[in-house]
Write a protein that holds these residues in place. Structure first.
Motif, PDB file in Angstrom:
ATOM      1  N   ILE A   7      -0.382  38.022 -17.804  1.00  0.00           N
ATOM      2  CA  ILE A   7       0.781  38.766 -18.298  1.00  0.00           C
ATOM      3  C   ILE A   7       2.064  37.950 -18.139  1.00  0.00           C
ATOM      4  O   ILE A   7       2.280  37.254 -17.149  1.00  0.00           O
ATOM      5  CB  ILE A   7       0.942  40.150 -17.627  1.00  0.00           C
ATOM      6  N   ARG A   8       2.898  38.051 -19.151  1.00  0.00           N
ATOM      7  CA  ARG A   8       4.196  37.382 -19.183  1.00  0.00           C
ATOM      8  C   ARG A   8       5.261  38.383 -19.616  1.00  0.00           C
ATOM      9  O   ARG A   8       5.007  39.239 -20.463  1.00  0.00           O
ATOM     10  CB  ARG A   8       4.181  36.191 -20.151  1.00  0.00           C
ATOM     11  N   LYS A   9       6.449  38.241 -19.014  1.00  0.00           N
ATOM     12  CA  LYS A   9       7.579  39.069 -19.406  1.00  0.00           C
ATOM     13  C   LYS A   9       8.858  38.274 -19.236  1.00  0.00           C
ATOM     14  O   LYS A   9       9.160  37.755 -18.150  1.00  0.00           O
ATOM     15  CB  LYS A   9       7.661  40.351 -18.562  1.00  0.00           C
ATOM     16  N   THR A  10       9.616  38.166 -20.345  1.00  0.00           N
ATOM     17  CA  THR A  10      10.921  37.510 -20.324  1.00  0.00           C
ATOM     18  C   THR A  10      11.970  38.518 -20.755  1.00  0.00           C
ATOM     19  O   THR A  10      11.822  39.163 -21.800  1.00  0.00           O
ATOM     20  CB  THR A  10      10.946  36.296 -21.259  1.00  0.00           C
ATOM     21  N   PHE A  11      12.999  38.661 -19.961  1.00  0.00           N
ATOM     22  CA  PHE A  11      14.104  39.543 -20.304  1.00  0.00           C
ATOM     23  C   PHE A  11      15.243  38.713 -20.910  1.00  0.00           C
ATOM     24  O   PHE A  11      15.489  37.585 -20.487  1.00  0.00           O
ATOM     25  CB  PHE A  11      14.604  40.286 -19.063  1.00  0.00           C
ATOM     26  N   ASN A  12      15.912  39.290 -21.912  1.00  0.00           N
ATOM     27  CA  ASN A  12      17.048  38.620 -22.580  1.00  0.00           C
ATOM     28  C   ASN A  12      16.659  37.245 -23.115  1.00  0.00           C
ATOM     29  O   ASN A  12      17.397  36.257 -22.950  1.00  0.00           O
ATOM     30  CB  ASN A  12      18.234  38.489 -21.612  1.00  0.00           C
ATOM     31  N   ALA A  13      15.482  37.176 -23.739  1.00  0.00           N
ATOM     32  CA  ALA A  13      14.968  35.902 -24.241  1.00  0.00           C
ATOM     33  C   ALA A  13      15.938  35.254 -25.221  1.00  0.00           C
ATOM     34  O   ALA A  13      16.541  35.929 -26.067  1.00  0.00           O
ATOM     35  CB  ALA A  13      13.618  36.118 -24.925  1.00  0.00           C
ATOM     36  N   GLY A  14      16.102  33.953 -25.085  1.00  0.00           N
ATOM     37  CA  GLY A  14      16.943  33.195 -26.007  1.00  0.00           C
ATOM     38  C   GLY A  14      18.421  33.298 -25.764  1.00  0.00           C
ATOM     39  O   GLY A  14      19.232  32.832 -26.573  1.00  0.00           O
ATOM     40  N   THR A  15      18.814  33.913 -24.640  1.00  0.00           N
ATOM     41  CA  THR A  15      20.238  34.044 -24.314  1.00  0.00           C
ATOM     42  C   THR A  15      20.522  33.301 -23.006  1.00  0.00           C
ATOM     43  O   THR A  15      19.612  32.845 -22.305  1.00  0.00           O
ATOM     44  CB  THR A  15      20.647  35.526 -24.145  1.00  0.00           C
ATOM     45  N   VAL A  16      21.800  33.209 -22.659  1.00  0.00           N
ATOM     46  CA  VAL A  16      22.174  32.548 -21.404  1.00  0.00           C
ATOM     47  C   VAL A  16      21.706  33.357 -20.200  1.00  0.00           C
ATOM     48  O   VAL A  16      21.648  32.837 -19.080  1.00  0.00           O
ATOM     49  CB  VAL A  16      23.706  32.339 -21.330  1.00  0.00           C
ATOM     50  N   ASN A  17      21.373  34.633 -20.432  1.00  0.00           N
ATOM     51  CA  ASN A  17      20.915  35.502 -19.347  1.00  0.00           C
ATOM     52  C   ASN A  17      19.393  35.619 -19.296  1.00  0.00           C
ATOM     53  O   ASN A  17      18.856  36.526 -18.656  1.00  0.00           O
ATOM     54  CB  ASN A  17      21.520  36.897 -19.492  1.00  0.00           C
ATOM     55  N   GLU A  18      18.704  34.713 -19.962  1.00  0.00           N
ATOM     56  CA  GLU A  18      17.245  34.770 -20.007  1.00  0.00           C
ATOM     57  C   GLU A  18      16.637  34.695 -18.601  1.00  0.00           C
ATOM     58  O   GLU A  18      17.023  33.866 -17.790  1.00  0.00           O
ATOM     59  CB  GLU A  18      16.695  33.630 -20.861  1.00  0.00           C
ATOM     60  N   VAL A  19      15.686  35.593 -18.346  1.00  0.00           N
ATOM     61  CA  VAL A  19      14.978  35.616 -17.068  1.00  0.00           C
ATOM     62  C   VAL A  19      13.480  35.688 -17.351  1.00  0.00           C
ATOM     63  O   VAL A  19      13.003  36.647 -17.946  1.00  0.00           O
ATOM     64  CB  VAL A  19      15.385  36.830 -16.201  1.00  0.00           C
ATOM     65  N   ARG A  20      12.769  34.671 -16.927  1.00  0.00           N
ATOM     66  CA  ARG A  20      11.310  34.657 -17.066  1.00  0.00           C
ATOM     67  C   ARG A  20      10.717  35.320 -15.828  1.00  0.00           C
ATOM     68  O   ARG A  20      10.377  34.669 -14.851  1.00  0.00           O
ATOM     69  CB  ARG A  20      10.808  33.228 -17.236  1.00  0.00           C
ATOM     70  N   ALA A  21      10.593  36.631 -15.898  1.00  0.00           N
ATOM     71  CA  ALA A  21      10.254  37.429 -14.718  1.00  0.00           C
ATOM     72  C   ALA A  21       8.785  37.325 -14.320  1.00  0.00           C
ATOM     73  O   ALA A  21       8.456  37.334 -13.128  1.00  0.00           O
ATOM     74  CB  ALA A  21      10.619  38.891 -14.968  1.00  0.00           C
ATOM     75  N   LEU A  22       7.899  37.252 -15.305  1.00  0.00           N
ATOM     76  CA  LEU A  22       6.470  37.089 -15.046  1.00  0.00           C
ATOM     77  C   LEU A  22       5.966  35.936 -15.896  1.00  0.00           C
ATOM     78  O   LEU A  22       6.201  35.913 -17.106  1.00  0.00           O
ATOM     79  CB  LEU A  22       5.696  38.372 -15.374  1.00  0.00           C
ATOM     80  N   GLN A  23       5.264  35.007 -15.266  1.00  0.00           N
ATOM     81  CA  GLN A  23       4.853  33.795 -15.972  1.00  0.00           C
ATOM     82  C   GLN A  23       3.349  33.557 -15.838  1.00  0.00           C
ATOM     83  O   GLN A  23       2.894  32.713 -15.081  1.00  0.00           O
ATOM     84  CB  GLN A  23       5.623  32.586 -15.432  1.00  0.00           C
ATOM     85  N   GLY A  24       2.595  34.352 -16.572  1.00  0.00           N
ATOM     86  CA  GLY A  24       1.140  34.161 -16.604  1.00  0.00           C
ATOM     87  C   GLY A  24       0.433  34.632 -15.357  1.00  0.00           C
ATOM     88  O   GLY A  24      -0.366  33.893 -14.764  1.00  0.00           O
ATOM     89  N   VAL A  25       0.687  35.875 -14.940  1.00  0.00           N
ATOM     90  CA  VAL A  25       0.077  36.411 -13.723  1.00  0.00           C
ATOM     91  C   VAL A  25      -1.344  36.892 -13.992  1.00  0.00           C
ATOM     92  O   VAL A  25      -1.587  37.665 -14.920  1.00  0.00           O
ATOM     93  CB  VAL A  25       0.917  37.581 -13.153  1.00  0.00           C
ATOM     94  N   ASP A  26      -2.282  36.430 -13.167  1.00  0.00           N
ATOM     95  CA  ASP A  26      -3.672  36.890 -13.173  1.00  0.00           C
ATOM     96  C   ASP A  26      -3.953  37.541 -11.828  1.00  0.00           C
ATOM     97  O   ASP A  26      -3.704  36.944 -10.779  1.00  0.00           O
ATOM     98  CB  ASP A  26      -4.648  35.729 -13.383  1.00  0.00           C
ATOM     99  N   LEU A  27      -4.478  38.762 -11.858  1.00  0.00           N
ATOM    100  CA  LEU A  27      -4.734  39.471 -10.607  1.00  0.00           C
ATOM    101  C   LEU A  27      -5.801  40.537 -10.830  1.00  0.00           C
ATOM    102  O   LEU A  27      -5.715  41.326 -11.771  1.00  0.00           O
ATOM    103  CB  LEU A  27      -3.445  40.136 -10.100  1.00  0.00           C
ATOM    104  N   THR A  28      -6.816  40.551  -9.973  1.00  0.00           N
ATOM    105  CA  THR A  28      -7.843  41.590 -10.005  1.00  0.00           C
ATOM    106  C   THR A  28      -7.890  42.261  -8.647  1.00  0.00           C
ATOM    107  O   THR A  28      -7.986  41.587  -7.612  1.00  0.00           O
ATOM    108  CB  THR A  28      -9.231  41.002 -10.335  1.00  0.00           C
ATOM    109  N   ILE A  29      -7.799  43.582  -8.642  1.00  0.00           N
ATOM    110  CA  ILE A  29      -7.847  44.355  -7.401  1.00  0.00           C
ATOM    111  C   ILE A  29      -9.070  45.267  -7.460  1.00  0.00           C
ATOM    112  O   ILE A  29      -9.198  46.085  -8.380  1.00  0.00           O
ATOM    113  CB  ILE A  29      -6.568  45.184  -7.210  1.00  0.00           C
TER     114      ILE A  29
END
Length: 270
Positions: A7-29
């Motif tokens: 899973i990946r999630k970027t907030f405000n993509a393409g702006t000066v406020n861009e935040v790459r909050a999740l970068q390819g998380v793999d998790l099994t519980i």
């Protein structure tokens, strides 16, 4: 029970406020596992919890709960499978409604609601029996507005409501951070008791390293939207707060080295 793939999630993509909050998380519980998530501010730990809860849709990847692909499910639909307790004791409940009415809504999660039916004598008796276990004297106050209670009392009741129907997944979002030390200890003790008793699959975000080493069977430490460390089994049982501090220090050291290397490379091309 919970499966997260890339899973990946970027907030405000393409702006000066861009935040790459999740970068390819793999998790099994696995079912019945109690996983504690640690991380510094901005590490992605709360974003991970919100992604699972459905507070927003991820940009990429897949989320499955109890064998169901919930990636495109809205938050209210995921609530059929998830119980959640928020950091703020005044979130997740209706303050002007009574304790009994709030529990009635919790008992009808995922169903057509009708408070008149839900507040039957049988349900009321079951509620009192459950509230007695808190040892807070609230069993005789179930007609009181829940907003009139202290933060600790309200958070304890919220935990009971979140686990009333034994959800497939319990999410705890720094649920003792806003409480005084005594109330926090009471709620954490209750949390441990409820999770163990009902064998609940649990994902808990916390800033407390003491809670992390004392609770659960697995610790995930996040940094910059990725899982930096994953401790389970005997390794987790041996962990102490000093070991976690060493991990945080190692993360800081690596980041300083990365910054120094980047600066050196930049100088070479000036």
């Amino acid at each position: 029970m919970l499966e997260i793939k890339g899973i990946r999630k970027t907030f405000n993509a393409g702006t000066v406020n861009e935040v790459r909050a999740l970068q390819g998380v793999d998790l099994t519980i696995e079912e019945g596992s109690f996983v504690v998530v640690l991380g510094m501010n901005g590490s992605g730990k709360s974003t991970l919890l919100n992604a699972v809860a459905g507070s927003f849709y991820v940009d990429q990847g897949k989320i499955s709960i109890a064998g169901k692909n919930v990636t495109k499910w809205p938050e209210h639909k995921r609530a059929q499978l998830i119980g959640r307790v928020f950091q703020n004791p005044f979130s997740g409940t209706a303050p002007d409604m009574s304790i009994a009415e709030n529990f009635a809504m919790a008992a009808m999660r995922g169903k057509n609601r009708g408070l008149g039916w839900a507040l039957s004598p049988k349900v009321t008796d079951a509620l009192r029996e459950r509230v007695v276990t808190l040892k807070m004297g609230l069993e005789d106050r179930i007609e009181n507005a829940i907003g009139s209670l202290s933060g600790g009392q309200r958070q304890a009741l919220t935990l009971l409501m979140a686990t009333w129907l034994k959800p497939s997944l319990l999410l705890l979002d720094e649920h003792t951070a806003a409480l005084d030390p005594k109330s926090a200890h009471q709620v954490i003790t209750l949390t441990d008791e409820v999770v163990k008793r009902d064998k609940l699959t649990t994902l808990m975000v916390t800033h407390s390293m003491q809670q992390a080493v004392n609770l659960g069977d697995r610790i995930i430490m996040m940094n910059k939207g990725k899982i930096a460390y994953d401790f389970s089994g005997p390794e987790k049982k041996r962990l102490r707060t000093e070991d976690l501090l060493d991990c945080f220090e190692e993360i800081r050291r690596r980041e300083q080295l990365d910054e120094s290397t980047a600066a050196m490379l930049a100088e070479q091309y000036i």
